[in-house]
Write a protein that holds these residues in place. Sequence first.
Motif, PDB file in Angstrom:
ATOM      1  N   ILE A 169       0.111   7.127   6.949  1.00 59.09           N
ATOM      2  CA  ILE A 169      -0.489   6.586   7.713  1.00 59.09           C
ATOM      3  C   ILE A 169       0.592   6.351   8.980  1.00 59.09           C
ATOM      4  CG2 ILE A 169      -1.637   4.364   8.601  1.00 59.09           C
ATOM      5  CD1 ILE A 169      -2.836   4.040   5.784  1.00 59.09           C
ATOM      6  N   TYR A 170       0.278   6.742  10.417  1.00 59.52           N
ATOM      7  CA  TYR A 170       1.064   6.744  11.324  1.00 59.52           C
ATOM      8  C   TYR A 170       0.756   5.550  12.335  1.00 59.52           C
ATOM      9  CZ  TYR A 170       2.347  11.332   9.777  1.00 59.52           C
ATOM     10  OH  TYR A 170       2.563  12.565   9.064  1.00 59.52           O
ATOM     11  N   ASN A 171       1.731   5.140  13.068  1.00 57.23           N
ATOM     12  CA  ASN A 171       1.546   4.177  14.231  1.00 57.23           C
ATOM     13  C   ASN A 171       1.500   5.236  15.696  1.00 57.23           C
ATOM     14  OD1 ASN A 171       2.734   1.874  13.133  1.00 57.23           O
ATOM     15  ND2 ASN A 171       4.755   2.844  12.866  1.00 57.23           N
ATOM     16  N   ASP A 172       1.042   4.498  16.506  1.00 55.52           N
ATOM     17  CA  ASP A 172       0.450   5.077  17.790  1.00 55.52           C
ATOM     18  C   ASP A 172       1.517   6.136  18.420  1.00 55.52           C
ATOM     19  OD1 ASP A 172      -1.917   3.930  17.573  1.00 55.52           O
ATOM     20  OD2 ASP A 172      -1.559   2.247  18.736  1.00 55.52           O
ATOM     21  N   ASP A 173       2.881   5.619  18.074  1.00 51.41           N
ATOM     22  CA  ASP A 173       3.809   6.410  18.635  1.00 51.41           C
ATOM     23  C   ASP A 173       4.287   7.495  17.836  1.00 51.41           C
ATOM     24  OD1 ASP A 173       5.023   5.130  16.449  1.00 51.41           O
ATOM     25  OD2 ASP A 173       6.668   3.932  17.784  1.00 51.41           O
ATOM     26  N   GLY A 174       3.628   7.674  16.589  1.00 56.12           N
ATOM     27  CA  GLY A 174       3.954   9.061  15.840  1.00 56.12           C
ATOM     28  C   GLY A 174       4.713   8.435  14.744  1.00 56.12           C
ATOM     29  N   SER A 175       5.305   7.409  14.645  1.00 59.09           N
ATOM     30  CA  SER A 175       6.113   7.108  13.490  1.00 59.09           C
ATOM     31  C   SER A 175       5.476   6.461  12.363  1.00 59.09           C
ATOM     32  CB  SER A 175       7.191   5.890  14.025  1.00 59.09           C
ATOM     33  OG  SER A 175       6.269   4.806  14.276  1.00 59.09           O
ATOM     34  N   ILE A 176       6.002   6.752  11.101  1.00 59.46           N
ATOM     35  CA  ILE A 176       5.114   6.533   9.877  1.00 59.46           C
ATOM     36  C   ILE A 176       5.084   4.968   9.728  1.00 59.46           C
ATOM     37  CG2 ILE A 176       5.409   6.686   7.290  1.00 59.46           C
ATOM     38  CD1 ILE A 176       6.918   9.351   7.805  1.00 59.46           C
ATOM     39  N   LYS A 177       4.012   4.620   9.554  1.00 56.73           N
ATOM     40  CA  LYS A 177       3.673   3.050   9.283  1.00 56.73           C
ATOM     41  C   LYS A 177       3.457   2.938   7.611  1.00 56.73           C
ATOM     42  CE  LYS A 177       0.127   1.347  11.262  1.00 56.73           C
ATOM     43  NZ  LYS A 177       0.454   0.130  12.186  1.00 56.73           N
ATOM     44  N   ARG A 178       2.845   3.801   7.007  1.00 59.26           N
ATOM     45  CA  ARG A 178       2.969   3.536   5.341  1.00 59.26           C
ATOM     46  C   ARG A 178       3.219   4.959   4.994  1.00 59.26           C
ATOM     47  NH1 ARG A 178       3.460  -1.079   6.883  1.00 59.26           N
ATOM     48  NH2 ARG A 178       2.318  -2.790   6.224  1.00 59.26           N
ATOM     49  N   VAL A 179       3.503   4.785   3.654  1.00 61.32           N
ATOM     50  CA  VAL A 179       3.539   5.996   2.455  1.00 61.32           C
ATOM     51  C   VAL A 179       2.717   5.815   1.624  1.00 61.32           C
ATOM     52  CG1 VAL A 179       4.614   7.830   1.128  1.00 61.32           C
ATOM     53  CG2 VAL A 179       5.852   7.055   3.361  1.00 61.32           C
ATOM     54  N   ILE A 180       1.405   6.267   1.381  1.00 63.24           N
ATOM     55  CA  ILE A 180       0.811   5.742   0.442  1.00 63.24           C
ATOM     56  C   ILE A 180       0.959   7.131  -0.953  1.00 63.24           C
ATOM     57  CG2 ILE A 180      -1.807   5.802  -0.475  1.00 63.24           C
ATOM     58  CD1 ILE A 180      -2.617   5.436   2.348  1.00 63.24           C
ATOM     59  N   SER A 181       1.273   6.301  -2.104  1.00 65.99           N
ATOM     60  CA  SER A 181       1.548   7.016  -3.211  1.00 65.99           C
ATOM     61  C   SER A 181       0.553   6.735  -4.263  1.00 65.99           C
ATOM     62  CB  SER A 181       3.183   6.834  -3.603  1.00 65.99           C
ATOM     63  OG  SER A 181       4.226   7.052  -2.862  1.00 65.99           O
ATOM     64  N   MET A 182       0.278   8.162  -4.941  1.00 71.04           N
ATOM     65  CA  MET A 182      -0.642   7.874  -6.279  1.00 71.04           C
ATOM     66  C   MET A 182       0.291   8.827  -7.223  1.00 71.04           C
ATOM     67  SD  MET A 182      -4.523   8.374  -6.951  1.00 71.04           S
ATOM     68  CE  MET A 182      -4.604  10.127  -7.514  1.00 71.04           C
ATOM     69  N   PHE A 183       0.416   8.139  -8.355  1.00 68.29           N
ATOM     70  CA  PHE A 183       0.947   8.657  -9.536  1.00 68.29           C
ATOM     71  C   PHE A 183      -0.014   8.570 -10.643  1.00 68.29           C
ATOM     72  CE2 PHE A 183       3.196   8.071 -13.596  1.00 68.29           C
ATOM     73  CZ  PHE A 183       4.104   9.297 -13.456  1.00 68.29           C
ATOM     74  N   GLN A 184      -0.272  10.002 -11.140  1.00 76.41           N
ATOM     75  CA  GLN A 184      -1.092  10.258 -12.261  1.00 76.41           C
ATOM     76  C   GLN A 184      -0.312  10.378 -13.465  1.00 76.41           C
ATOM     77  OE1 GLN A 184      -4.006  13.116 -11.862  1.00 76.41           O
ATOM     78  NE2 GLN A 184      -4.629  12.876 -14.039  1.00 76.41           N
ATOM     79  N   SER A 185      -0.216   9.520 -14.421  1.00 70.21           N
ATOM     80  CA  SER A 185       0.741   9.809 -15.962  1.00 70.21           C
ATOM     81  C   SER A 185       0.041  10.652 -16.507  1.00 70.21           C
ATOM     82  CB  SER A 185       0.823   8.428 -16.326  1.00 70.21           C
ATOM     83  OG  SER A 185       1.552   8.323 -17.588  1.00 70.21           O
ATOM     84  N   LEU A 186       0.669  11.374 -17.109  1.00 65.68           N
ATOM     85  CA  LEU A 186       0.284  12.405 -17.970  1.00 65.68           C
ATOM     86  C   LEU A 186       0.846  12.226 -19.367  1.00 65.68           C
ATOM     87  CD1 LEU A 186       0.696  15.669 -16.233  1.00 65.68           C
ATOM     88  CD2 LEU A 186      -1.298  14.434 -16.233  1.00 65.68           C
ATOM     89  N   ASN A 187       1.503  10.996 -19.730  1.00 64.17           N
ATOM     90  CA  ASN A 187       2.104  10.438 -20.873  1.00 64.17           C
ATOM     91  C   ASN A 187       1.062  10.306 -22.135  1.00 64.17           C
ATOM     92  OD1 ASN A 187       4.981  10.429 -20.362  1.00 64.17           O
ATOM     93  ND2 ASN A 187       4.684   8.493 -19.442  1.00 64.17           N
ATOM     94  N   MET A 188      -0.145   9.925 -21.581  1.00 63.19           N
ATOM     95  CA  MET A 188      -1.273   9.705 -22.569  1.00 63.19           C
ATOM     96  C   MET A 188      -1.588  10.939 -22.763  1.00 63.19           C
ATOM     97  SD  MET A 188      -2.806   7.515 -24.368  1.00 63.19           S
ATOM     98  CE  MET A 188      -2.714   5.961 -23.210  1.00 63.19           C
ATOM     99  N   MET A 189      -1.688  11.837 -21.967  1.00 63.70           N
ATOM    100  CA  MET A 189      -2.225  13.439 -22.559  1.00 63.70           C
ATOM    101  C   MET A 189      -1.092  14.096 -23.494  1.00 63.70           C
ATOM    102  SD  MET A 189      -2.834  16.656 -20.188  1.00 63.70           S
ATOM    103  CE  MET A 189      -4.225  15.469 -19.048  1.00 63.70           C
ATOM    104  N   LYS A 190       0.014  13.667 -22.999  1.00 63.46           N
ATOM    105  CA  LYS A 190       1.145  13.973 -24.064  1.00 63.46           C
ATOM    106  C   LYS A 190       1.231  13.502 -25.421  1.00 63.46           C
ATOM    107  CE  LYS A 190       5.565  12.909 -22.861  1.00 63.46           C
ATOM    108  NZ  LYS A 190       6.737  12.839 -22.446  1.00 63.46           N
ATOM    109  N   GLU A 191       0.888  12.050 -25.363  1.00 61.51           N
ATOM    110  CA  GLU A 191       0.689  11.540 -26.726  1.00 61.51           C
ATOM    111  C   GLU A 191      -0.458  12.016 -27.470  1.00 61.51           C
ATOM    112  OE1 GLU A 191       2.637   9.074 -28.171  1.00 61.51           O
ATOM    113  OE2 GLU A 191       4.084   9.528 -26.578  1.00 61.51           O
TER     114      GLU A 191
END
Length: 420
Positions: A169-191
């Motif tokens: 998500i960017y500010n009006d000047d083009g700089s980064i306001k936020r980085v949105i991260s989504m992590f999907q764990s595959l540990n359960m699938m491995k288990e």
Amino acid sequence: MNDRLVQSQIEELERKLRAYERLIEKLPFPFTFADYESGIAIEKKRGDVRPHLRTIPPSLEKEAKWQWDIDLHRDVPFEKVEAFLTPLLDLVPHHIVFVDAQGIITLCNLQAAVDTGVDRDAIIGKHIRELLKLPDELIATLESLEKGEPLYNYEVLDRFYGIVNTRFIYNDDGSIKRVISMFQSLNMMKETEKLAVAGRIAAGIAHEIRNPLTTVRGYLQLLKSDLPDRIASLVERLLIPELDRANDIITDFLNIAKPADVKMETFNLHRFLRDDVGVLLQSEALLHNVDVHFDLDDQLDDYEMNGDRSQLLQVFLNLFRNAVEAKVAKTMRVSICSRKINHLVQLRFCDDGPGIPPSVIDHVFDPFFSTKETGTGLGLSLSKKIVELHRGTMKVQSDAHGTCFLIEFPLCSQPPFLSS
């Protein structure tokens, strides 16, 4: 007298009018308000400080019309947007974290906090490395931020095994306001894959080995009386016990793949820990010179839990025996703690033993994995399976000062749906 009253009323109206004007000036979004009764329309465009007034022609419309154009990115402080999104993102079963341009966490959903073992409210405002407990160079979110490029289905191969996606998500000047991260764990699938393999192996063991073992044991028992005393004693003291031990190993392994039916009941958690677990461990503790200490959260004194008491007792007995077998000092201290954290009941079983080496700690729940010469490596696997059948999770933390097993259950009054 009347003039002063009229003048006072005029001044009061002017104060109100100035207050309305300042209110409209502070509104951050564009809008149009058409008041057909007065014949006046108020319009404010994006970027304007003062609104524009214009006369509108008479109309049959009786009610005023109000139109606005709110841009969440431009017109609303993003902290307000994050506060609105947080309870919604808490429903997502994946890790969702927002960080600013310096890597400082501004939003962390409940799943991310629970899986990393942190207090969600306390982690806001901290650097993301304090959440993940990883070096900066191994954190995909920071890599994405540094390169200024979003990640698409980026595979993570460290202790958080899964897939990461990031967006900006960017500010009006083009700089980064936020980085949105989504992590999907595959540990359960491995288990799940591990358990599927374990189930197939267990079925083969049950059919191919258990029946011959039973036959051999039966014939040894039958022939024992006809054998010389020295051989009969060997059969009684060594051969039959070893066959029984092999049969017990098969039984434990089958329980991991397909545990016995869970007999549900409702019981007070703290009474269960003090009376049932405490009494069970106390006799073992005296034999092995172990001091057992309870530290229970007052908030959970009246908490009623749903589960199978005998199976949960087995979990604590397995953990205690593991601790005793690892004991190197003359005495050992074991503590059992309960805490109410967010929407979870957390139970901690900790000892002050030598700890688990970092090289093997990721494998302690694997079937047949053991660092002890006489261990079967099934106790912790079975314990973890029992906890999961109670809709809980079981994790381990260890260093040179001791080992802690963290058991967490959802904080709810309804019994979990269990399958055999």
